[in-house]
Write a protein that holds these residues in place. Structure first.
Motif, PDB file in Angstrom:
ATOM      1  N   VAL A 138       0.846  -1.189   0.000  1.00  0.00           N
ATOM      2  CA  VAL A 138       0.000   0.000   0.000  1.00  0.00           C
ATOM      3  C   VAL A 138       0.883   1.241   0.000  1.00  0.00           C
ATOM      4  CG1 VAL A 138      -1.826  -1.137   1.374  1.00  0.00           C
ATOM      5  CG2 VAL A 138      -0.134   0.269   2.531  1.00  0.00           C
TER       6      VAL A 138
ATOM      7  N   ASP B 285      -2.478   6.170  -1.801  1.00  0.00           N
ATOM      8  CA  ASP B 285      -3.612   5.323  -2.174  1.00  0.00           C
ATOM      9  C   ASP B 285      -4.926   5.992  -1.822  1.00  0.00           C
ATOM     10  OD1 ASP B 285      -2.208   3.255  -3.183  1.00  0.00           O
ATOM     11  OD2 ASP B 285      -2.543   1.856  -1.532  1.00  0.00           O
ATOM     12  N   ARG B 286      -5.802   6.086  -2.796  1.00  0.00           N
ATOM     13  CA  ARG B 286      -7.110   6.674  -2.506  1.00  0.00           C
ATOM     14  C   ARG B 286      -8.128   5.577  -2.217  1.00  0.00           C
ATOM     15  NH1 ARG B 286      -5.430   9.691  -0.391  1.00  0.00           N
ATOM     16  NH2 ARG B 286      -4.122  11.367  -1.114  1.00  0.00           N
ATOM     17  N   ASP B 287      -7.719   4.329  -2.406  1.00  0.00           N
ATOM     18  CA  ASP B 287      -8.678   3.224  -2.227  1.00  0.00           C
ATOM     19  C   ASP B 287      -8.253   2.294  -1.088  1.00  0.00           C
ATOM     20  OD1 ASP B 287      -6.436   2.295  -3.453  1.00  0.00           O
ATOM     21  OD2 ASP B 287      -7.485   0.927  -4.808  1.00  0.00           O
ATOM     22  N   LEU B 288      -7.623   2.888  -0.071  1.00  0.00           N
ATOM     23  CA  LEU B 288      -7.155   2.080   1.063  1.00  0.00           C
ATOM     24  C   LEU B 288      -8.296   1.332   1.743  1.00  0.00           C
ATOM     25  CD1 LEU B 288      -4.497   3.788   3.341  1.00  0.00           C
ATOM     26  CD2 LEU B 288      -4.350   1.664   2.035  1.00  0.00           C
ATOM     27  N   LYS B 289      -9.435   2.016   1.863  1.00  0.00           N
ATOM     28  CA  LYS B 289     -10.572   1.386   2.544  1.00  0.00           C
ATOM     29  C   LYS B 289     -11.050   0.158   1.798  1.00  0.00           C
ATOM     30  CE  LYS B 289     -12.651   4.952   5.377  1.00  0.00           C
ATOM     31  NZ  LYS B 289     -13.833   5.785   5.602  1.00  0.00           N
ATOM     32  N   SER B 290     -11.071   0.257   0.460  1.00  0.00           N
ATOM     33  CA  SER B 290     -11.551  -0.918  -0.264  1.00  0.00           C
ATOM     34  C   SER B 290     -10.482  -2.014  -0.250  1.00  0.00           C
ATOM     35  CB  SER B 290     -11.958  -0.559  -1.691  1.00  0.00           C
ATOM     36  OG  SER B 290     -10.886   0.032  -2.371  1.00  0.00           O
ATOM     37  N   LYS B 291      -9.208  -1.610  -0.144  1.00  0.00           N
ATOM     38  CA  LYS B 291      -8.125  -2.589  -0.112  1.00  0.00           C
ATOM     39  C   LYS B 291      -8.092  -3.333   1.229  1.00  0.00           C
ATOM     40  CE  LYS B 291      -3.750  -1.959  -2.594  1.00  0.00           C
ATOM     41  NZ  LYS B 291      -2.706  -0.956  -2.861  1.00  0.00           N
TER      42      LYS B 291
ATOM     43  N   LYS C 106     -12.332  -4.759   4.376  1.00  0.00           N
ATOM     44  CA  LYS C 106     -12.967  -6.051   4.671  1.00  0.00           C
ATOM     45  C   LYS C 106     -12.187  -6.816   5.731  1.00  0.00           C
ATOM     46  CE  LYS C 106     -16.236  -7.467   1.327  1.00  0.00           C
ATOM     47  NZ  LYS C 106     -16.063  -6.425   0.264  1.00  0.00           N
TER      48      LYS C 106
ATOM     49  N   GLN D 149      -5.660   7.620   7.427  1.00  0.00           N
ATOM     50  CA  GLN D 149      -6.370   7.418   6.155  1.00  0.00           C
ATOM     51  C   GLN D 149      -7.634   6.600   6.372  1.00  0.00           C
ATOM     52  OE1 GLN D 149      -5.928   8.699   3.319  1.00  0.00           O
ATOM     53  NE2 GLN D 149      -3.863   9.560   3.472  1.00  0.00           N
TER      54      GLN D 149
END
Ligand code: GTP
Ligand code: MG
Ligand code: ZN
Length: 307
Positions: A157, A162-168, A171, A194
């Motif tokens: 990461v 990274d703008r998509d850390l939450k989706s990465k 879960k 973040q």
């Protein structure tokens, strides 16, 4: 009244209770178990409190038994340990490939301490944006080669970009109490901010002089994750403590060696040079990674020196 310690600043503790957050302190004398600890209470502890006489503050009377915990060596007192956090569901070991590089030995020591409680670990390679040279890419490749097959997923990461850390990572975090650990300066607090912007943890550039972190976070603290669960930001550590592990037992905390448990000719085999040793055979055949075996020997002999 029962609650969960979510922050400790030395003498005061922030405790989350069904009725909200309260500030509590310890009573003068507090019963300890045999561990030589510099902190009697750690973030994650479940505690029982009572109201202090003639005051509105709470006093911690008792800690409920800890399901597990992660410790590091005390930086001030030799032979003492410091509990980083307790009662966790999983750990994210944050490492970096460059500026500075986290060593395999450090990673393996951490994994020994988590394996003693069978705590699942994900290895988060942060600052992926800085991995450009061939040498760095090779090291990243080695991390995947060693740890993915052992059940420690390696995920790259860039907490900064990274703008998509939450989706990465989201879960993985849902419903769990997750410890963020690793050296100072690897970006634990940046990653936390973040994922949970309300946390507003301070972050600081690594020292230009030593290219090491400057120990920005000084106390462990738990933050509530939107998907239910917690993230625990912690101070960077130099070295993990290893709980009193018997020399004949160390291999039980290396998952790939555990598989061959009891198959050596001698049951007190330390897997160093004994005849009929299955671990040595598996290293030779390529089933056990030579770097992991190297870490095993290092820890074995270091622990021996400390006795
Ligand atoms: N290039 C780059 N820098 C990053 C990244 N993540 C964090 N940093 C920088 O690394 C430095 C250290 O980050 P922190 O979040 O303070 O590190 P820490 O692990 O919390 O450090 P301690 O609190 O001292 O243990 C800061 O200058 C961050 O901006 C990243 O993905 N890429
Ligand atoms: Mg920090
Ligand atoms: Zn053996």
């Amino acid at each position: 009244m029962f609650g969960k310690v979510i922050k400790s600043t030395g003498s005061w503790y922030t405790v989350k209770t069904p009725a909200g957050y309260v500030q509590a302190r310890l009573r003068g004398k507090f019963k300890q178990d045999d561990l030589k600890l510099t902190n009697p209470i750690a973030v994650g502890d479940e505690v029982e409190m009572e109201k202090e006489e003639n005051s509105s503050s709470m006093v911690i009377m008792e800690i409920l038994p800890r399901e597990n915990y992660i410790i590091r060596k005390s930086t001030r007192k030799t032979h003492f340990s410091h509990i980083i956090a307790s009662n966790i569901d999983q750990a994210f070991l944050i490492v970096t490939v460059s500026q500075p590089r986290t060593s395999l030995g450090f990673i393996d020591r951490f994994l020994v301490s988590t394996e003693s409680f069978r705590i699942p670990v994900t290895i988060i390679v942060n600052k992926a944006d800085l991995i450009q040279s061939e040498k760095d890419r090779d090291f990243l490749g080695i991390l995947h080669e060693i740890y993915d097959p052992l059940g420690y997923p390696v995920i790259e990461v860039s907490a900064l970009n990274d703008r998509d850390l939450k989706s990465k990572l989201g879960k993985l975090l849902d419903g769990k109490s997750t410890l963020l650990s690793g050296h100072s300066g690897v970006g634990k607090s940046t990653l936390l901010n973040q994922l949970i912007p309300a946390a507003q943890q301070s972050t600081k550039e690594i020292s230009k002089f030593s290219s090491k972190g400057v120990h920005t976070t000084t106390f462990a603290e738990m933050f509530e994750w939107e998907g239910d669960g917690y993230l625990i930001d912690t101070p960077g550590i130099k070295e993990f403590g290893i709980l009193d592990i018997d020399e004949f037992e160390l291999s039980h905390y290396f998952v790939e060696m555990r598989a061959y448990l009891g198959q050596c000719r001698y049951n007190n085999c330390r897997h160093v040079n004994e005849p009929g040793c299955i671990v040595l055979q598996k290293v030779e055949e390529g089933y056990i990674h030579p770097y992991r075996y190297e870490s095993y020997l290092k820890i074995l002999f270091e622990e021996e020196d400390h006795k």
